[in-house]
Structure formats: C-alpha cells, structure tokens
Write an enzyme that holds these catalytic residues in place. Structure first.
Site, PDB file in Angstrom:
ATOM      1  N   GLU A   1      -7.374  70.481  68.979  1.00  0.00           N
ATOM      2  CA  GLU A   1      -7.872  71.835  69.283  1.00  0.00           C
ATOM      3  C   GLU A   1      -9.078  72.162  68.414  1.00  0.00           C
ATOM      4  O   GLU A   1      -9.226  73.289  67.920  1.00  0.00           O
ATOM      5  CB  GLU A   1      -6.761  72.876  69.057  1.00  0.00           C
ATOM      6  CG  GLU A   1      -5.502  72.605  69.859  1.00  0.00           C
ATOM      7  CD  GLU A   1      -4.435  73.686  69.725  1.00  0.00           C
ATOM      8  OE1 GLU A   1      -4.731  74.804  69.242  1.00  0.00           O
ATOM      9  OE2 GLU A   1      -3.285  73.400  70.117  1.00  0.00           O
TER      10      GLU A   1
ATOM     11  N   GLU B   1       3.725  73.769  66.484  1.00  0.00           N
ATOM     12  CA  GLU B   1       3.758  74.758  65.383  1.00  0.00           C
ATOM     13  C   GLU B   1       5.170  75.117  64.918  1.00  0.00           C
ATOM     14  O   GLU B   1       5.531  76.279  64.847  1.00  0.00           O
ATOM     15  CB  GLU B   1       2.990  76.022  65.803  1.00  0.00           C
ATOM     16  CG  GLU B   1       1.539  75.729  66.141  1.00  0.00           C
ATOM     17  CD  GLU B   1       0.728  76.981  66.501  1.00  0.00           C
ATOM     18  OE1 GLU B   1       1.305  78.079  66.613  1.00  0.00           O
ATOM     19  OE2 GLU B   1      -0.496  76.848  66.659  1.00  0.00           O
TER      20      GLU B   1
ATOM     21  N   ASN C   1       2.499  68.744  67.488  1.00  0.00           N
ATOM     22  CA  ASN C   1       1.165  69.335  67.318  1.00  0.00           C
ATOM     23  C   ASN C   1       1.242  70.534  66.375  1.00  0.00           C
ATOM     24  O   ASN C   1       2.157  71.361  66.483  1.00  0.00           O
ATOM     25  CB  ASN C   1       0.685  69.804  68.710  1.00  0.00           C
ATOM     26  CG  ASN C   1      -0.776  70.217  68.760  1.00  0.00           C
ATOM     27  OD1 ASN C   1      -1.648  69.429  68.402  1.00  0.00           O
ATOM     28  ND2 ASN C   1      -1.055  71.432  69.227  1.00  0.00           N
TER      29      ASN C   1
ATOM     30  N   HIS D   1      -8.438  73.750  63.638  1.00  0.00           N
ATOM     31  CA  HIS D   1      -9.189  75.012  63.736  1.00  0.00           C
ATOM     32  C   HIS D   1      -9.743  75.308  62.343  1.00  0.00           C
ATOM     33  O   HIS D   1      -8.988  75.637  61.437  1.00  0.00           O
ATOM     34  CB  HIS D   1      -8.267  76.151  64.170  1.00  0.00           C
ATOM     35  CG  HIS D   1      -7.729  76.005  65.559  1.00  0.00           C
ATOM     36  ND1 HIS D   1      -8.527  76.092  66.677  1.00  0.00           N
ATOM     37  CD2 HIS D   1      -6.477  75.766  66.015  1.00  0.00           C
ATOM     38  CE1 HIS D   1      -7.782  75.924  67.761  1.00  0.00           C
ATOM     39  NE2 HIS D   1      -6.539  75.723  67.390  1.00  0.00           N
TER      40      HIS D   1
ATOM     41  N   ASP E   1     -12.168  73.360  66.644  1.00  0.00           N
ATOM     42  CA  ASP E   1     -13.289  74.298  66.648  1.00  0.00           C
ATOM     43  C   ASP E   1     -13.626  74.628  65.211  1.00  0.00           C
ATOM     44  O   ASP E   1     -12.757  74.566  64.327  1.00  0.00           O
ATOM     45  CB  ASP E   1     -13.083  75.543  67.534  1.00  0.00           C
ATOM     46  CG  ASP E   1     -11.834  76.351  67.258  1.00  0.00           C
ATOM     47  OD1 ASP E   1     -11.167  76.135  66.227  1.00  0.00           O
ATOM     48  OD2 ASP E   1     -11.521  77.229  68.087  1.00  0.00           O
TER      49      ASP E   1
HETATM   50  C1  XIL Z   1      -4.657  80.159  72.223  1.00  0.00           C
HETATM   51  C2  XIL Z   1      -5.560  80.374  73.432  1.00  0.00           C
HETATM   52  O1  XIL Z   1      -6.804  79.773  73.173  1.00  0.00           O
HETATM   53  C3  XIL Z   1      -5.728  81.846  73.696  1.00  0.00           C
HETATM   54  O2  XIL Z   1      -6.417  82.050  74.929  1.00  0.00           O
HETATM   55  C4  XIL Z   1      -4.366  82.536  73.755  1.00  0.00           C
HETATM   56  O3  XIL Z   1      -4.564  83.935  73.870  1.00  0.00           O
HETATM   57  C5  XIL Z   1      -3.540  82.239  72.529  1.00  0.00           C
HETATM   58  O4  XIL Z   1      -3.420  80.828  72.382  1.00  0.00           O
HETATM   59  N1  XIL Z   1      -2.774  77.007  68.698  1.00  0.00           N
HETATM   60  C6  XIL Z   1      -2.403  76.527  69.933  1.00  0.00           C
HETATM   61  C7  XIL Z   1      -3.063  77.044  71.162  1.00  0.00           C
HETATM   62  O5  XIL Z   1      -1.603  75.573  70.018  1.00  0.00           O
HETATM   63  O6  XIL Z   1      -2.184  77.087  72.263  1.00  0.00           O
HETATM   64  C8  XIL Z   1      -3.654  78.408  70.921  1.00  0.00           C
HETATM   65  O7  XIL Z   1      -4.381  78.775  72.097  1.00  0.00           O
HETATM   66  C9  XIL Z   1      -4.524  78.419  69.693  1.00  0.00           C
HETATM   67  C10 XIL Z   1      -3.722  78.063  68.468  1.00  0.00           C
END
Ligand code: XIL
Length: 302
Positions: free
Chosen positions: A235, A127, A170, A206, A237
């Site tokens: 990641e 990020e 990422n 996401h 979802d």
């Molecule tokens: C999130 C986790 O799922 C949570 O439990 C935590 O509180 C915050 O981080 N991008 C990412 C992940 O790269 O590491 C994040 O994970 C979600 C967004």
C-alpha cells in the site's frame, strides 16, 4: 522499459496500484492504470462491508468490475482483505463467539471461492497487531471473541478454498524492525514451524514525516524473507513532493529489488487526485495524471 509495469517485469516483479471501481469510467484514470501497472488491488470493494453487507448476502458487483477489468488487461489481482477489525457491517459485531467463527469462515469461503483462480495473493488478515511497544494483538471482534487462534483458522480456511492463491498477513508500521514487526515476525515464524499455511507478508508502507522510510527497511524485509515467505510492498504512498519524495520512493524500490523474495510493489492509488490522504500528494501521478519526479525516480530505480 518505459512504464512502471514493464520495468518491474524486467526485474521479475509486479508493479500494482489500488483501484476504485467508481473511477474506471474516467478515461485518463483507466488509461494511466492500463499503461503503467501490472497488478491491481481493490481499494475498498472487497472489504467485508462491501461484499457481505447482510449475513450470507454476498455482493460482488463493484469488486467484479475491477477484477474483470484487470484480468482483461492481463494484470494480476491482489485480494484485499478477508478478515479485518474495521470496515465491517454492523451485523458482524453483534455476533457471539460461535456464530462469529462460523461467519468468519463463511465469509472467507464466499470470497475466496467466488474468485478462485483469479487472485494472485489474498490479504487474509489485516492489521491484527497494536502499535507501540507491547507487541500485543489489537482488539476487535475477532480477537476479543475468538482469541489468538482466529488468525491461523482464517489462513487454513483460505488455503482450502483456493490452494493456488498466495496467502498474506498484511500490516502497517511493520516496515522497520520494531516491537510491532517483531510480534508479526514471531507469529510468522511460529506458523512456518507448525505448518500453518502462510506464503507472504504485506508491508503497507504508508510513509510521511512522522513515519518515514525506516533505515532498516531492506534488512527487515530480508529477515521476513529468511523465514521462508515472500514479502510484498502492498500500500505504498509517501507524503511530500519533489526530490525528497522521489528519493524516498527510489529507496523503497531498491529495498524490494535487493530482496529476492520481494515479489512486487503496489502504490495505494493511481493519482494524487484520489488519494485516501485527502489534501496530500503521496503518489506517482499528480491530479492531472502527469508523471511526478517520484515516478521518474521509481522508473530509474527499477
Ligand atoms: C483505506 C481506503 O484507501 C479508504 O478509501 C477507506 O476510506 C479506508 O481504507 N490500510 C488498509 C487499507 O489496509 O484498506 C486502507 O484503505 C488504508 C490503510
């Protein structure tokens, strides 16, 4: 094939889940994980605040629990994440540039060498770009104090510490073609041209109604792959339920399968019970570990 992992394996892909060490003692959680998935990503346990809470004081207990479980099951492990602007211990933010550069490289060396030979892919930098149309770097201790060069320095340090691990950049909101993904694309292209060691780009993916699966998702994955890197869905979802959610999941799976350099997919959790999107239902198993329509759609699409 009758599990996500075996169906993905038949396509030459892995199918992973983000895992929290604190849930491994719950039998339904671990049974579902072990039955369905072939890769794990520690959800928080490898982040800087968890692994180096004081300078030089490494703590690997929770991450080791996940890694040992996964390797014992023959699963791959994605390392997440080495350099990120958040989930940092407060001591990092207080350092001046010279110290911060040393601390960044020490942190990378500490993690990557501890897990050398055990990690399939590392999210080396997470990020680093802003949302919106600017294509600019996101502010944070590394960017603000070290400047643009911190990203390539992080990749070079990681490569030296474990030459066998794939090294990924990422990010989120880079899933379609837009100003942010264009900026990441330009960075990856430049890295490849100059021999900076990068092997893969992770697309967090996401999705929700405000940020749906982009119509050019496959084309965007393909243009990155054409730069000579693997792409990974890291990641995934998708908020929602029922057939709409199922259809979106199928679209994502088909996009990955259509890109030969798409190495695999990871969903950001095993069950809706523990999703980071509190109150949401973005995953493949419901809170009682029942398979959702989205699960069936993924299995069919694989
Ligand atoms: C999130 C986790 O799922 C949570 O439990 C935590 O509180 C915050 O981080 N991008 C990412 C992940 O790269 O590491 C994040 O994970 C979600 C967004």
């Amino acid at each position: 094939a009758d599990t996500l992992g075996s169906a993905a394996a038949a396509q030459g892909r892995y199918f992973g889940a983000a895992v929290a060490a604190g849930h491994l003692g719950e039998s339904a959680y671990t049974a579902t994980l072990d039955r369905e998935f072939t890769s794990v990503t520690p959800e928080n346990e490898m982040k800087w605040d968890a692994t180096e809470p004081t300078r030089g004081g490494f703590s690997f207990g929770a991450a080791d629990q996940i890694v040992n479980h996964a390797l014992g099951q023959g699963m791959k492990v994605r390392g997440h994440t080495l350099v990120w602007y958040t989930q940092l211990p407060s001591w990092v933010s207080g350092l001046g540039a010279t110290d911060l550069r040393t601390a960044m490289n020490d942190h990378i060396n500490g993690l990557v060498s501890h897990y050398r030979g055990k990690i399939h892919s590392w999210d080396v930098v997470n990020e680093a770009f802003q949302d919106g149309g600017s294509g600019a770097r996101r502010g944070g201790p590394f960017q603000d104090k070290l400047g643009d060069g911190y990203i390539e320095e992080a990749f070079r340090t990681a490569r030296a510490a474990d030459p066998a691990a794939k090294l990924c950049y990422n990010d989120y909101n880079i899933d379609g073609v837009n100003a942010k993904s264009n900026a990441v694309y330009a960075m990856v292209k430049d890295f490849k041209a100059r021999g900076v060691p990068i092997d893969c780009v992770g697309f967090q993916s996401h999705f929700n109604s405000a940020s749906p699966v982009p119509s050019d998702y496959r084309a965007n994955l393909q243009r990155f792959a054409d730069l000579g890197v693997d792409v990974q869905i890291t990641e995934l979802d998708i908020e929602g339920s029922g057939t709409a959610q199922a259809g979106d999941y199928a679209t994502v799976v088909r996009a990955c399968l259509a890109v030969s350099r798409c190495a695999g997919l990871t969903v950001w959790g095993v069950t809706d019970k523990y999703s980071w999107r509190s109150g949401g239902t973005p995953l493949l198993f419901d809170a009682n570990y029942n398979k959702k329509p989205a699960y069936d759609a993924v299995l069919t699409a694989l």
